[in-house]
Design a protein around this motif. Sequence first.
Motif, mmCIF file in Angstrom:
data_model
loop_
_atom_site.group_PDB
_atom_site.id
_atom_site.type_symbol
_atom_site.label_atom_id
_atom_site.label_comp_id
_atom_site.label_asym_id
_atom_site.label_seq_id
_atom_site.Cartn_x
_atom_site.Cartn_y
_atom_site.Cartn_z
ATOM 1 N N MET A 1 5.281 -13.811 -17.838
ATOM 2 C CA MET A 1 4.277 -13.784 -16.797
ATOM 3 C C MET A 1 4.405 -12.461 -16.046
ATOM 4 O O MET A 1 5.500 -11.974 -15.799
ATOM 5 C CB MET A 1 4.497 -14.964 -15.846
ATOM 6 C CG MET A 1 3.624 -14.945 -14.630
ATOM 7 S SD MET A 1 3.906 -16.248 -13.387
ATOM 8 C CE MET A 1 4.653 -17.571 -14.260
ATOM 9 N N ARG A 2 3.278 -11.913 -15.670
ATOM 10 C CA ARG A 2 3.246 -10.688 -14.874
ATOM 11 C C ARG A 2 3.204 -11.087 -13.400
ATOM 12 O O ARG A 2 2.378 -11.898 -13.009
ATOM 13 C CB ARG A 2 2.036 -9.850 -15.267
ATOM 14 C CG ARG A 2 2.115 -9.416 -16.746
ATOM 15 C CD ARG A 2 0.878 -8.690 -17.193
ATOM 16 N NE ARG A 2 0.683 -7.437 -16.488
ATOM 17 C CZ ARG A 2 1.332 -6.301 -16.733
ATOM 18 N NH1 ARG A 2 2.259 -6.265 -17.682
ATOM 19 N NH2 ARG A 2 1.086 -5.214 -16.048
ATOM 20 N N VAL A 3 4.105 -10.517 -12.603
ATOM 21 C CA VAL A 3 4.253 -10.952 -11.220
ATOM 22 C C VAL A 3 4.531 -9.758 -10.305
ATOM 23 O O VAL A 3 5.256 -8.845 -10.686
ATOM 24 C CB VAL A 3 5.361 -12.021 -11.102
ATOM 25 C CG1 VAL A 3 6.700 -11.494 -11.557
ATOM 26 C CG2 VAL A 3 5.458 -12.571 -9.711
ATOM 27 N N VAL A 4 3.934 -9.796 -9.119
ATOM 28 C CA VAL A 4 4.237 -8.821 -8.076
ATOM 29 C C VAL A 4 5.172 -9.505 -7.083
ATOM 30 O O VAL A 4 4.850 -10.577 -6.564
ATOM 31 C CB VAL A 4 2.957 -8.335 -7.351
ATOM 32 C CG1 VAL A 4 3.313 -7.503 -6.120
ATOM 33 C CG2 VAL A 4 2.069 -7.541 -8.305
ATOM 34 N N LEU A 5 6.319 -8.904 -6.857
ATOM 35 C CA LEU A 5 7.241 -9.372 -5.826
ATOM 36 C C LEU A 5 7.004 -8.489 -4.604
ATOM 37 O O LEU A 5 7.220 -7.277 -4.659
ATOM 38 C CB LEU A 5 8.691 -9.273 -6.303
ATOM 39 C CG LEU A 5 9.039 -10.073 -7.561
ATOM 40 C CD1 LEU A 5 10.484 -9.806 -7.980
ATOM 41 C CD2 LEU A 5 8.797 -11.552 -7.345
ATOM 42 N N ASP A 6 6.544 -9.088 -3.524
ATOM 43 C CA ASP A 6 6.260 -8.341 -2.311
ATOM 44 C C ASP A 6 7.554 -7.752 -1.757
ATOM 45 O O ASP A 6 8.663 -8.208 -2.068
ATOM 46 C CB ASP A 6 5.596 -9.270 -1.287
ATOM 47 C CG ASP A 6 4.873 -8.533 -0.170
ATOM 48 O OD1 ASP A 6 4.863 -7.283 -0.168
ATOM 49 O OD2 ASP A 6 4.309 -9.215 0.704
ATOM 50 N N THR A 7 7.412 -6.759 -0.915
ATOM 51 C CA THR A 7 8.566 -6.066 -0.342
ATOM 52 C C THR A 7 9.564 -7.020 0.296
ATOM 53 O O THR A 7 10.774 -6.884 0.113
ATOM 54 C CB THR A 7 8.094 -5.034 0.710
ATOM 55 O OG1 THR A 7 7.148 -4.154 0.096
ATOM 56 C CG2 THR A 7 9.257 -4.239 1.257
ATOM 57 N N ASN A 8 9.066 -8.018 1.035
ATOM 58 C CA ASN A 8 9.990 -8.924 1.732
ATOM 59 C C ASN A 8 10.833 -9.736 0.750
ATOM 60 O O ASN A 8 11.987 -10.036 1.026
ATOM 61 C CB ASN A 8 9.253 -9.822 2.732
ATOM 62 C CG ASN A 8 8.097 -10.560 2.123
ATOM 63 O OD1 ASN A 8 8.273 -11.337 1.196
ATOM 64 N ND2 ASN A 8 6.894 -10.315 2.641
#
Length: 133
Positions: A1-8
């Motif tokens: 799965m393609r996922v963006v992990l936010d900065t926090n």
Amino acid sequence: MRVVLDTNVLLAGFATHGLCAALVLLCLRDHQVVVCDHILNELATHYRDKFKATPEQVEAVLSMLRLHTESVVPAAVPWEAFADADDLPVLGAAVAGSAACIVTGDKQLIELGAYQGVSILSPRAFYDRLRSG
């Protein structure tokens, strides 16, 4: 799965122990993490300023992420799409990177629920989603 992990989530993953640390490792191992310069720059600034990381620690984290993630140029997101302009590049990175979801601790983003077909989940909700298959 393609996922963006936010900065926090990345900050919590590298600077603390717990759910976010486990998620960062899991995502880097089993999924394609999508980042952008905005996320990496925010991570560097907050890791240094809030967590008092040394320049060497900051560079080690950034180098590892550059090596094990896919960096994209965020798609343009209209300013009226979301109240917090700092989050527009995160939404844009998810769109540009064809991510399935954004994992974030940002309550405003979580309340948005989704953007252009990209789910926006808390770390706990994402973890539960992974566990349920």
